[in-house]
Motif scaffolding. Structure first.
Motif, PDB file in Angstrom:
ATOM      1  N   MET A 174       0.832  -1.211   0.000  1.00 37.48           N
ATOM      2  CA  MET A 174       0.000   0.000   0.000  1.00 37.48           C
ATOM      3  C   MET A 174       0.865   1.259   0.000  1.00 37.48           C
ATOM      4  O   MET A 174       0.755   2.116  -0.874  1.00 37.48           O
ATOM      5  CB  MET A 174      -0.884  -0.057   1.256  1.00 37.48           C
ATOM      6  CG  MET A 174      -1.874   1.092   1.346  1.00 37.48           C
ATOM      7  SD  MET A 174      -3.040   1.092  -0.033  1.00 37.48           S
ATOM      8  CE  MET A 174      -3.375   2.815  -0.171  1.00 37.48           C
ATOM      9  N   LEU A 193       4.003   1.293  -0.681  1.00 37.49           N
ATOM     10  CA  LEU A 193       4.855   1.232  -1.878  1.00 37.49           C
ATOM     11  C   LEU A 193       4.080   1.697  -3.108  1.00 37.49           C
ATOM     12  O   LEU A 193       4.612   2.404  -3.956  1.00 37.49           O
ATOM     13  CB  LEU A 193       5.364  -0.194  -2.078  1.00 37.49           C
ATOM     14  CG  LEU A 193       6.474  -0.629  -1.109  1.00 37.49           C
ATOM     15  CD1 LEU A 193       6.920  -2.040  -1.420  1.00 37.49           C
ATOM     16  CD2 LEU A 193       7.647   0.332  -1.188  1.00 37.49           C
ATOM     17  N   ASP A 194       2.796   1.282  -3.196  1.00 35.75           N
ATOM     18  CA  ASP A 194       1.992   1.703  -4.335  1.00 35.75           C
ATOM     19  C   ASP A 194       1.829   3.221  -4.341  1.00 35.75           C
ATOM     20  O   ASP A 194       1.901   3.855  -5.396  1.00 35.75           O
ATOM     21  CB  ASP A 194       0.618   1.026  -4.285  1.00 35.75           C
ATOM     22  CG  ASP A 194       0.700  -0.413  -4.761  1.00 35.75           C
ATOM     23  OD1 ASP A 194       1.803  -0.802  -5.193  1.00 35.75           O
ATOM     24  OD2 ASP A 194      -0.305  -1.128  -4.693  1.00 35.75           O
ATOM     25  N   ALA A 195       1.634   3.780  -3.162  1.00 33.82           N
ATOM     26  CA  ALA A 195       1.495   5.234  -3.080  1.00 33.82           C
ATOM     27  C   ALA A 195       2.786   5.909  -3.537  1.00 33.82           C
ATOM     28  O   ALA A 195       2.778   6.884  -4.310  1.00 33.82           O
ATOM     29  CB  ALA A 195       1.161   5.645  -1.644  1.00 33.82           C
ATOM     30  N   THR A 222       5.020   4.685  -5.605  1.00 36.56           N
ATOM     31  CA  THR A 222       5.108   4.548  -7.061  1.00 36.56           C
ATOM     32  C   THR A 222       4.235   5.584  -7.756  1.00 36.56           C
ATOM     33  O   THR A 222       4.673   6.272  -8.687  1.00 36.56           O
ATOM     34  CB  THR A 222       4.664   3.135  -7.476  1.00 36.56           C
ATOM     35  OG1 THR A 222       5.553   2.198  -6.883  1.00 36.56           O
ATOM     36  CG2 THR A 222       4.688   2.974  -8.971  1.00 36.56           C
ATOM     37  N   THR A 223       2.991   5.719  -7.271  1.00 37.16           N
ATOM     38  CA  THR A 223       2.075   6.655  -7.919  1.00 37.16           C
ATOM     39  C   THR A 223       2.630   8.074  -7.893  1.00 37.16           C
ATOM     40  O   THR A 223       2.661   8.760  -8.920  1.00 37.16           O
ATOM     41  CB  THR A 223       0.710   6.612  -7.202  1.00 37.16           C
ATOM     42  OG1 THR A 223       0.328   5.252  -7.051  1.00 37.16           O
ATOM     43  CG2 THR A 223      -0.336   7.353  -7.990  1.00 37.16           C
ATOM     44  N   GLY A 260      10.196   5.283  -9.200  1.00 36.66           N
ATOM     45  CA  GLY A 260       8.856   4.900  -8.797  1.00 36.66           C
ATOM     46  C   GLY A 260       8.550   3.443  -9.112  1.00 36.66           C
ATOM     47  O   GLY A 260       7.828   2.779  -8.369  1.00 36.66           O
ATOM     48  N   LEU A 261       9.111   2.935 -10.229  1.00 33.35           N
ATOM     49  CA  LEU A 261       8.778   1.565 -10.644  1.00 33.35           C
ATOM     50  C   LEU A 261       9.603   0.517  -9.906  1.00 33.35           C
ATOM     51  O   LEU A 261       9.210  -0.642  -9.840  1.00 33.35           O
ATOM     52  CB  LEU A 261       8.976   1.406 -12.151  1.00 33.35           C
ATOM     53  CG  LEU A 261       7.974   2.160 -13.027  1.00 33.35           C
ATOM     54  CD1 LEU A 261       8.271   1.946 -14.494  1.00 33.35           C
ATOM     55  CD2 LEU A 261       6.552   1.699 -12.722  1.00 33.35           C
ATOM     56  N   GLN A 269       8.127  -2.055  -7.529  1.00 34.91           N
ATOM     57  CA  GLN A 269       7.082  -2.922  -8.068  1.00 34.91           C
ATOM     58  C   GLN A 269       7.595  -4.287  -8.494  1.00 34.91           C
ATOM     59  O   GLN A 269       6.807  -5.167  -8.821  1.00 34.91           O
ATOM     60  CB  GLN A 269       6.391  -2.245  -9.253  1.00 34.91           C
ATOM     61  CG  GLN A 269       5.696  -0.947  -8.919  1.00 34.91           C
ATOM     62  CD  GLN A 269       4.532  -1.147  -7.958  1.00 34.91           C
ATOM     63  OE1 GLN A 269       3.783  -2.098  -8.082  1.00 34.91           O
ATOM     64  NE2 GLN A 269       4.412  -0.248  -6.986  1.00 34.91           N
TER      65      GLN A 269
END
Lengths: 312, 93
Positions: B1, B3-5, B7-8, B52-53, B56
């Protein structure tokens, strides 16, 4: 949700780049947009899952072809009198034929009833017998090896075509491409830093092409690019077109292909068939020889016909 | 979560730089300032997207992304130099 949007944007960009390249007033603009068009098309191939085609499109369709077109456009920019545009009627005919083929293929693909006939399932079923993991390599070197061999011979003929443009007194010299005049020397820096990476990557692409996307054509293009970079930076010169090693390097791919093809008569008794259990090693040998030839031929195609001594 | 933020945010920041660089490329008055706009996209814009990537995927993906970024740095820096020096030569009286 976002993927159809991305795809539609990509299609719009491809169409826009294509139209721009056709309608552009200056030849150099048309060529540069054509290169962008090729890169966008490579993205489209990735979206279709055809990574092999995408790599080839980026390397050949955009890279090598782009470089050939740039040098042609630069030549006409220097010497506008040499440019003789074909008549309006023949250009209209060419446009009509090209769009006719596009419309015919598009309507065949979209309008024919039922699923398109495909050999993909049979290819995947027979692939393990060859020891290869990449179905594209399987089609190129096992199922349709004869076509692949003729393709390489076509490359050789293209090189002969370019060489035959040389003037009589220039024959036997080195190709015309000259180093860029570069007093600051940033290009030599790139030509010293990049080739180790490029050579490793080009050979890896060929080697890995048996199992994952890649192969002789893509790897060879990377090697050719490194060669041209080194020559453009003035760190090395193209050899004379009569040099024996050059001739052998150009012929190595087709020669090895034919030798292995004829060896198929001995075992298992067919042209271009591989003896059981030896398919993969033989294909890797063929791919390596082809990579060398493709790299040298593509480099020489970009380098142009041999120039006379006075031109150098 | 988290980490996704991350990345975004990073990818959006990178995309913003790409957009700003494109606007600069189209709007700046002369070749050298357009080149200046382009280089920001090359290193910072792509750098933010790569950063950012990275969370992932695994270590291998991170290394590949870093290599791609470094190669773009190398070619970007040198191509910029080449274009810059050719602009300077053509401006010379």
């Amino acid at each position: 949700m976002t993927q159809p949007v991305f795809d539609m944007m990509l299609i719009a960009l491809v169409l826009a780049a294509g139209a721009w390249s056709i309608l552009a007033r200056s030849m150099m603009t048309a060529v540069i947009v054509f290169i962008v068009y090729g890169l966008l098309l490579a993205l489209a191939w990735v979206r279709l899952g055809a990574v092999d085609v995408a790599l080839t499109e980026a390397a050949i369709g955009s890279g090598v072809t782009g470089m050939l077109l740039i040098s042609a456009a630069a030549r006409f920019a220097r010497d506008p009198a040499a440019l003789r545009l074909p008549s309006l009627s023949s250009r209209a005919l060419a446009a009509l034929l090209a769009s006719g083929v596009a419309v015919a293929l598009g309507s065949l693909a979209l309008l024919l009833p039922g699923d398109a006939p495909s050999l993909a399932a049979e290819t995947m079923r027979a692939l393990p017998e060859s020891g290869l993991g990449n179905p594209v390599a399987g089609v190129l070197f096992v199922f349709r090896a004869f076509d692949t061999m003729l393709e390489k011979v076509v490359l050789l003929l293209a090189l002969l075509g370019v060489w035959s443009l040389a003037r009589d007194e220039a024959w036997g010299g080195a190709p015309a491409l000259k180093p860029l005049v570069q007093p600051q020397g940033v290009l030599p820096l790139l030509a010293r830093t990049l080739p180790p990476i490029g050579l490793t990557y080009g050979i890896y692409m060929t080697w890995a092409g048996a199992d994952v996307p890649g192969g002789a054509f893509q790897g060879g293009t990377v090697l050719a690019a490194m060669w041209i970079l080194v020559v453009l930076a003035g760190l090395a010169m193209f050899p004379k077109v009569t040099s024996p090693w050059l001739r052998w390097a150009v012929a190595a791919g087709p020669v090895v292909f034919l030798l292995i093809g004829f060896a198929g008569f001995l075992s298992p008794g067919l042209f271009l068939a591989y003896p059981e259990g030896y398919a993969k090693p033989l294909i890797v040998v063929m791919e390596l020889a082809l990579t060398l030839s493709i790299a040298v031929i593509l480099g020489l195609l970009v380098a142009g016909p041999p120039a006379g001594r006075e031109a150098r | 979560m988290m980490l996704d933020a991350f990345t975004t945010v990073m990818v959006l920041a990178g995309a913003f730089l790409f957009m700003a660089g494109t606007v600069g490329l189209l709007r700046f008055p002369d070749k050298l300032s357009r080149l200046h706009a382009l280089t920001k996209v090359d290193n910072l814009g792509l750098g933010l997207i790569v950063a950012g990537l990275i969370p992932q995927g695994g270590v291998l993906l991170a290394l590949k992304l870093l290599c791609a970024w470094l190669l773009v740095q190398l070619s970007g820096a040198i191509v910029t130099q080449l274009i810059g020096s050719s602009v300077r030569d053509s401006n010379r009286p």
